[in-house]
Design an enzyme around this catalytic site. Structure first.
Site, short mmCIF file in Angstrom:
data_model
loop_
_atom_site.label_atom_id
_atom_site.label_comp_id
_atom_site.label_asym_id
_atom_site.label_seq_id
_atom_site.Cartn_x
_atom_site.Cartn_y
_atom_site.Cartn_z
N LYS A 33 24.33 26.91 -30.01
CA LYS A 33 25.04 26.49 -31.23
C LYS A 33 24.33 27.06 -32.45
O LYS A 33 24.96 27.59 -33.36
CB LYS A 33 25.07 24.97 -31.32
CG LYS A 33 25.48 24.44 -32.69
CD LYS A 33 25.48 22.94 -32.77
CE LYS A 33 24.20 22.35 -33.22
NZ LYS A 33 23.87 22.47 -34.66
N ASN A 34 22.99 26.94 -32.47
CA ASN A 34 22.28 27.31 -33.70
C ASN A 34 22.13 28.81 -33.90
O ASN A 34 21.60 29.25 -34.91
CB ASN A 34 20.93 26.58 -33.77
CG ASN A 34 21.17 25.08 -33.94
OD1 ASN A 34 22.27 24.65 -34.27
ND2 ASN A 34 20.15 24.29 -33.68
N CYS A 127 24.65 16.87 -39.98
CA CYS A 127 24.21 15.55 -39.52
C CYS A 127 23.41 14.84 -40.63
O CYS A 127 22.62 15.46 -41.32
CB CYS A 127 23.31 15.69 -38.30
SG CYS A 127 24.20 16.19 -36.84
N ARG A 132 18.11 16.90 -46.46
CA ARG A 132 18.48 18.28 -46.11
C ARG A 132 18.83 19.12 -47.34
O ARG A 132 19.92 19.67 -47.47
CB ARG A 132 19.62 18.28 -45.09
CG ARG A 132 19.26 17.43 -43.87
CD ARG A 132 20.22 17.58 -42.74
NE ARG A 132 19.93 18.80 -41.97
CZ ARG A 132 20.70 19.17 -40.94
NH1 ARG A 132 21.75 18.48 -40.63
NH2 ARG A 132 20.39 20.26 -40.26
N ASP A 315 15.01 18.72 -32.26
CA ASP A 315 16.35 18.42 -31.72
C ASP A 315 16.27 17.79 -30.33
O ASP A 315 17.25 17.17 -29.89
CB ASP A 315 17.20 19.69 -31.63
CG ASP A 315 17.43 20.29 -33.00
OD1 ASP A 315 17.80 21.47 -33.08
OD2 ASP A 315 17.18 19.59 -34.00
N ARG A 408 30.29 18.56 -31.13
CA ARG A 408 29.89 19.63 -32.07
C ARG A 408 28.87 20.55 -31.41
O ARG A 408 28.79 21.73 -31.74
CB ARG A 408 29.23 19.02 -33.31
CG ARG A 408 30.16 18.48 -34.35
CD ARG A 408 29.40 18.27 -35.64
NE ARG A 408 28.61 19.45 -35.96
CZ ARG A 408 27.46 19.41 -36.63
NH1 ARG A 408 26.96 18.27 -37.03
NH2 ARG A 408 26.81 20.52 -36.91
#
Ligand code: EPZ
Length: 428
Positions: A33-34, A127, A132, A315, A408
């Site tokens: 995903k990242n 999230c 952030r 994570d 997601r």
């Protein structure tokens, strides 16, 4: 049991899991995903076409494809291959309802600056695991000659000249490292990033940019050098395996697996997790692209502190806490990257975990605990994954709200787990 729906959509808002079923067989890990969330914005830099393979079918991918389409990019996404064509690309404002869906929309800042010297974007989403901010991104762009203004919740970035610069990051931010690479690859001159983040996804993005004609060296180390070029050509890349998805399923196997094979992974990207599991007594067969794992009794308690790569990745911090709750004794867990990544703890406690918070980022976890099923809510992506792991070992049935968070970042999670013996289904 209700037949599992093959189709998953974010309207399916609950997961039901009956715990206690041993997991055996093969789980195939999808693309990271990242990586994909940066590579899709980067693809607008291709002269015309880009081919991206091993793309995970997750909502972040589909949300970013919607942004591409809005910018006039044609795309096809079949069998995990995304093909894009930039012939009709136009630099228009990305609407808030799209750019606030995920934090990674901010990569369009770097890509649009490289392509057009101008970008307008609403504040990114993502999230709620902390404030952030994006100060490191914006200060770095300003060093490259970008004028940044914030008006009506929207960033306007304008660069008469986009120049290479020497940028020393106050913190090795993954997002800032990638965003600077994107802007710098078509700037005039050389950009040197010091104290750069070293995550594997950064190497994947650099490889993609280089496939289009960029000149980037040092990705994956603390010093990255980007020599700006004028022209890009077409590009292609294969997305690396998702180390966070792989680590999540490795933990599931360590908790309740029997010869569970986690396939299509790169063990070098999971060294910190593997060494912690081995220290706790988990037996694993580690091959070049897969790991076979079984659960074991008498797990030794261990201390875990999340760090930037190659340290223990934040994570996997939340899912790791379920493992620590099964160890025979007290483990200490400390989250050092985000200030609000413990919202799932109250739900683990509701399921029977013995966790004492020392402050907002330190948890003392006493095991071995015996979890029981109940109703819980996923507050963020990895909190959702954590609750899935807890539900897989809990006695009885657990209902997890907020499935959209989980979808997601985990391609076909219910289908992948059902295939290896989990009793799991999505219900309205
Ligand atoms: C990426 O987020 C990942 N997301 C995160 O994964 C991951 O947790 C994080 O890297 C760290 O590994 C994506 O790649 C889309 P950072 P990013 O910039 O880039 C602070 C998941 O679960 N910071 O390295 O946002 C920030 O607040 C997600 O898949 C600033 O202060 O991470 C955080 O505390 C969650 N100013 C810390 O640095 C900035 O300008 C790490 O952020 C940027 C960051």
């Amino acid at each position: 049991m209700i037949k599992l729906r093959e189709e998953e959509s974010e309207f399916m808002s609950k997961l039901l899991i009956e715990g206690g079923h041993t997991l055996s067989g093969v789980i195939n890990v999808s693309g990271a995903k990242n990586s994909i969330v940066a590579i899709i914005p980067a693809s607008i830099l291709a002269e015309q076409e880009a081919v991206i393979e091993n793309v995970p079918n997750i909502s972040d991918t589909n949300d970013l494809i919607s942004i591409l389409n809005l910018l006039g990019v044609d795309s096809t996404f079949t069998d995990n291959t995304l093909k894009i064509n930039n012939s009709n690309l136009k630099n228009i404002l990305i609407p808030a309802e799209l750019s606030t869906k995920l934090r990674a929309s901010y990569y369009f800042m770097g890509a649009l600056l490289a392509k057009y010297r101008h970008a307008e974007l609403y504040y990114p989403g993502g999230c709620n695991i902390g404030a952030r901010p994006i100060d490191i991104h914006l200060k770095s762009f300003e060093k490259m000659g970008v004028q940044v203004t914030f008006l009506d919740d929207k960033y306007i970035l304008d660069a008469k000249e986009l120049n290479g610069a020497d940028i020393d990051l106050r913190f090795p931010s993954v997002g800032a490292t990638i965003n600077i690479m994107l802007a710098a690859c078509k700037a005039s001159g050389i950009t040197r990033i010091s104290n750069a983040a070293m995550e594997p996804e950064i190497v994947n993005v650099a490889d993609f940019l280089n496939s289009m004609g960029a000149k980037i060296t040092g990705a994956g180390t603390k010093e990255i050098v980007i020599t700006g070029v004028n022209k890009f050509h077409n590009g292609n890349i294969k997305i690396i395996p998702d180390r966070i998805e792989a680590g999540t399923y490795l933990l599931a196997g360590a908790l309740i697996g029997k010869d569970l094979v986690i396939n299509n992974l790169n063990p070098n990207h999971l060294e910190a997790l593997i060494s912690k599991l081995e220290a706790s007594g988990v037996k694993m067969q580690i091959d070049s692209d897969k790991i076979t794992v079984s659960s074991s009794k008498n797990l030794i308690p261990i201390n875990v502190k999340t760090l930037v790569y190659p340290g223990f990745v934040t994570d996997l911090g939340q899912p790791m806490q379920v493992f620590l709750a099964r160890c025979n004794g007290v483990s200490l867990f400390e989250e050092t990257i985000y200030e609000n990544r413990m919202q799932h703890i109250k739900y683990l406690q509701k399921m029977g975990a013995k966790i004492k918070m020392d402050n907002n980022n330190i948890a003392l976890i006493k095991g071995p605990c015996h979890l029981h099923g109940t109703s819980v809510t996923a507050t963020d992506l990895r909190a959702g994954a954590t609750l899935v792991l807890a539900a897989l070992i809990a006695k009885g049935i657990t209902k997890i709200d907020g499935v959209k968070h989980i979808l997601r970042g985990y391609d076909s999670l219910p289908i992948k787990l059902k295939k290896v013996g989990a009793k799991i289904k999505i219900v309205e």
